[in-house]
Design an enzyme around this catalytic site. Sequence first.
Site, short mmCIF file in Angstrom:
data_model
loop_
_atom_site.label_atom_id
_atom_site.label_comp_id
_atom_site.label_asym_id
_atom_site.label_seq_id
_atom_site.Cartn_x
_atom_site.Cartn_y
_atom_site.Cartn_z
N ILE A 89 26.58 63.74 120.06
CA ILE A 89 26.41 63.17 118.72
C ILE A 89 24.93 62.98 118.42
CG2 ILE A 89 28.62 61.94 118.54
CD1 ILE A 89 26.26 59.52 119.18
N GLU A 129 23.26 74.11 111.54
CA GLU A 129 24.33 73.50 110.76
C GLU A 129 23.94 73.41 109.27
OE1 GLU A 129 24.26 69.79 113.06
OE2 GLU A 129 23.40 68.76 111.33
N HIS A 151 28.82 66.74 111.57
CA HIS A 151 27.65 65.83 111.60
C HIS A 151 27.90 64.60 110.72
CE1 HIS A 151 22.98 65.47 111.93
NE2 HIS A 151 23.57 64.29 111.94
N ARG A 185 21.46 65.51 118.71
CA ARG A 185 20.93 66.65 117.98
C ARG A 185 21.27 67.90 118.75
NH1 ARG A 185 20.48 63.83 114.17
NH2 ARG A 185 18.61 63.39 112.94
N LEU A 245 19.87 56.41 127.12
CA LEU A 245 20.48 55.08 126.90
C LEU A 245 19.62 54.26 125.93
CD1 LEU A 245 23.15 53.92 128.19
CD2 LEU A 245 21.65 52.27 129.29
C1 8YV Z 1 22.69 61.45 109.03
C2 8YV Z 1 21.44 61.44 111.28
O1 8YV Z 1 23.73 62.36 109.09
O2 8YV Z 1 20.66 59.27 111.56
C3 8YV Z 1 20.47 60.45 111.79
O3 8YV Z 1 19.52 60.86 112.44
O4 8YV Z 1 21.44 62.56 111.64
C4 8YV Z 1 22.49 60.96 110.36
O5 8YV Z 1 22.71 59.62 110.37
C5 8YV Z 1 21.68 61.95 108.10
O6 8YV Z 1 20.40 61.46 108.23
C6 8YV Z 1 22.19 61.68 106.70
O7 8YV Z 1 21.98 62.75 105.94
#
Ligand code: 8YV
Length: 311
Positions: A228, A259, A277, A230, A151
């Site tokens: 959403i 990925e 992603h 990792r 959170l």
């Molecule tokens: C982006 C991300 O896809 O913020 C993050 O950690 O994984 C994403 O916002 C990435 O950094 C952009 O290439």
Amino acid sequence: MPKPHVLQMGSYPEWDQTPLDAAFTTHPYYSAPDKAAFLAGIGSDIRAIATNGGVGASAAIIAACPNLELISIYGVGYDAVDLAACKARGIHVTNTPDVLTDDCADLAVGMVVALARGIVKAETHARADWTKSSFPLQRRVTGMKAGILGLGRIGVEVGRRLEGFGMDIAYSARSPKDVPYTYIADPEALAARSDVLVVTALANAETRHIVNAKVLAALGPQGLLVNISRASNIDEAALLEALETGALGGAALDVFEGEPNLNPRFLSLPNVLLQPHHASGTVETRKAMGQLMRDNLAAHFAGQPLLTPVI
Ligand code: 8YV
């Protein structure tokens, strides 16, 4: 004043590249055909690295830049940057929190609804099969029991949005937060009381595979998983197995091991919603991320405090 040399780990949209090139001498690592030779040639000139959440900066890259002062990440996640190597050399690291929080929460909740209501499959059905059969009944979203794993800023915004669906919300975090949701420290216990488990935890060695076979079993054959954060937060082998055997109801995933090369087993599963992603992937947010990444670089070279330091 000569422009500071910046190693660039990935490509940026033109609206970021133009001002970056105006302020710095950029060196595009990502497009160099011989990366080792490229680094050997310019490594000692580099004072900053501009990177993104996925590519980060490895210990080898950091070691190849002996005069490195700052790594500025275009993204909130810093798991791909070797923080230990940075700490050892006093290298600063910045990221882009806050500006992407709403978009990430929006996509997470969109994925909850899309998965539960079969929105993507329903689109295909409407185009191709509607005259032949009715679309199968789906799952009710309103009133679901939701679990939020991690959170932080994004998790809090996911919760706020899920409240709008009348959900009964619980969460796991290192410690209880000042929110009107049920705190359940143990991820397995959280999964056991959840219809849908949304993973928003930051990724580090501690959270690696925090969603393991036991958590997936606790979520169960009716349970839905949304990630959403990792890929490393989930044991992907256990997830594929649970999805294939029906031990888990379904999963909506924006992040994957290796990925953009997905494990092909995902592609033949009927109970998944696959996303490329793109949780932060709106024009508005990506512009704000690019600005913040450059503002951190500019602040550093102007001798001013960093706006959003990680270390
Ligand atoms: C982006 C991300 O896809 O913020 C993050 O950690 O994984 C994403 O916002 C990435 O950094 C952009 O290439």
